[in-house]
Write an enzyme that holds these catalytic residues in place. Sequence first.
Site, PDB file in Angstrom:
ATOM      1  N   HIS A   1      59.240 112.380  51.791  1.00 50.48           N
ATOM      2  CA  HIS A   1      59.255 112.253  49.966  1.00 50.48           C
ATOM      3  C   HIS A   1      58.368 113.113  49.151  1.00 50.48           C
ATOM      4  O   HIS A   1      57.567 113.149  49.679  1.00 50.48           O
ATOM      5  CB  HIS A   1      58.839 111.253  50.353  1.00 50.48           C
TER       6      HIS A   1
ATOM      7  N   HIS B   1      58.868 116.803  46.599  1.00 54.23           N
ATOM      8  CA  HIS B   1      59.770 117.057  45.771  1.00 54.23           C
ATOM      9  C   HIS B   1      58.888 119.001  46.261  1.00 54.23           C
ATOM     10  O   HIS B   1      57.423 118.574  45.539  1.00 54.23           O
ATOM     11  CB  HIS B   1      59.814 117.382  44.443  1.00 54.23           C
TER      12      HIS B   1
ATOM     13  N   HIS C   1      66.388 107.315  45.370  1.00 52.01           N
ATOM     14  CA  HIS C   1      65.545 107.433  45.430  1.00 52.01           C
ATOM     15  C   HIS C   1      66.054 105.694  44.597  1.00 52.01           C
ATOM     16  O   HIS C   1      66.906 105.596  44.024  1.00 52.01           O
ATOM     17  CB  HIS C   1      65.093 108.035  43.979  1.00 52.01           C
TER      18      HIS C   1
ATOM     19  N   GLU D   1      62.142 102.908  42.787  1.00 54.59           N
ATOM     20  CA  GLU D   1      60.431 103.360  41.702  1.00 54.59           C
ATOM     21  C   GLU D   1      60.184 102.534  40.349  1.00 54.59           C
ATOM     22  O   GLU D   1      58.827 101.658  40.474  1.00 54.59           O
ATOM     23  CB  GLU D   1      60.798 105.334  41.179  1.00 54.59           C
TER      24      GLU D   1
ATOM     25  N   ASP E   1      55.051 112.887  47.224  1.00 54.48           N
ATOM     26  CA  ASP E   1      55.803 113.594  46.224  1.00 54.48           C
ATOM     27  C   ASP E   1      55.629 114.707  45.806  1.00 54.48           C
ATOM     28  O   ASP E   1      56.542 115.464  45.882  1.00 54.48           O
ATOM     29  CB  ASP E   1      55.934 111.060  44.705  1.00 54.48           C
ATOM     30  N   ASP E   2      55.066 114.101  44.241  1.00 54.65           N
ATOM     31  CA  ASP E   2      54.987 115.782  43.707  1.00 54.65           C
ATOM     32  C   ASP E   2      53.311 115.550  43.471  1.00 54.65           C
ATOM     33  O   ASP E   2      52.446 115.781  42.841  1.00 54.65           O
ATOM     34  CB  ASP E   2      55.022 115.517  41.861  1.00 54.65           C
TER      35      ASP E   2
HETATM   36  N1  ADE Z   1      61.813 114.129  40.589  1.00 55.03           N
HETATM   37  C1  ADE Z   1      60.680 114.319  41.317  1.00 55.03           C
HETATM   38  N2  ADE Z   1      59.783 113.417  41.173  1.00 55.03           N
HETATM   39  C2  ADE Z   1      59.901 112.414  40.721  1.00 55.03           C
HETATM   40  C3  ADE Z   1      59.750 111.257  42.190  1.00 55.03           C
HETATM   41  N3  ADE Z   1      58.683 110.358  41.721  1.00 55.03           N
HETATM   42  N4  ADE Z   1      60.677 110.060  40.939  1.00 55.03           N
HETATM   43  C4  ADE Z   1      62.521 110.669  40.608  1.00 55.03           C
HETATM   44  N5  ADE Z   1      62.483 111.758  40.260  1.00 55.03           N
HETATM   45  C5  ADE Z   1      61.485 112.864  40.652  1.00 55.03           C
HETATM   46 ZN    ZN Z   2      60.190 111.648  44.361  1.00 52.07          ZN
END
Ligand code: ADE
Ligand code: ZN
Length: 335
Positions: A14, A16, A194, A197, A275-276
Amino acid sequence: MTTALSSMPKAELHLHIEGTLEPELILALAARNGIAMPFPTLAELRAQYEFADLQSFLNLYYANMAVLVTAEDFADMTRAYLGRAQASGLRHVEIMFDPQAHLLRGVDLATAVNGIAGALAASEAEFGISTALIAAFLRDQSEASALEVLAELLAMDAPIVGIGLDSAEVGNPPSKFVRLYERARDAGLRLVAHAGEEGSPSYVWDALDLLDVERIDHGIRSMEDPALVERLAREQVPLTVCPLSNVRLRAVDVLAAHPLPAMLAARLNVCVNSDDPAYFGGYVDSNFQALVDEFNFDADTLATLAANSIRSSFAPEERKAELLAELAVWRAAQA
Ligand code: ADE
Ligand code: ZN
């Protein structure tokens, strides 16, 4: 960071790729492409990284993508992530990208796909990391837009293994994308989304029942629904959990309140992801370190999380076996 954690073989499922753009790289690419940014210094840019929720993060995440113009930009971003992934002990990564986010700002699909895929193609040789690419669709855009972009990706024979669903969750339920997932399944693609969340457990149920996904990205709010927990445990549905992301986007108040220990206790198939990472305070090794610091996870728990990540991946069976064997060697070397 202990050496043991960053030497533990593992997979990241997971991630991005646009969320790996570090502030330094954002400003370097802005300069290279002659783009005037709203926050032109590192100090000004860094001051924006306080988030109240998912949407406040997405606003900055999409704005910063403006610096990605050429295939070389996408390749540089991807290579930077792979180098960092190697340092954190990752041996297999499955990365998402947001094709619509680039199309909406006038960057064509080939530029994004060729740049990212070009860097990924060299990953095994350069970094010892096997890879897969997932096209994530923006759930706050229409299904018609997603169908059009999927058709274009298929027509250009883009090297994607599957599709995902991301962006603003609440108000954009899985039911909006039933035809998209049918089309992707018919094309032989793997399916993730997703769910849970910020959205309620019903989003997880619907991702499973209406979209037939194989993995849920996040899924932490599943813990509010005992019947869903029972099903996730029985079916061993992989949940790609992102602890530092959940803290920074205020899905949980503090790491100590994160449901991951309860998810493990409920025998859910969870793994740890970043994630990011450029936005949320760290890559996958930092996520593991924060978990060890907070919950005192032992080597068996860490190895379970790593094994889950490998088994839940879309890597070929031989590659999974190879990485699980490496993990067994790592586990045996722990006290
Ligand atoms: N796009 C990038 N990161 C995300 C996240 N945590 N949740 C939803 N969309 C995303
Ligand atoms: Zn994500």
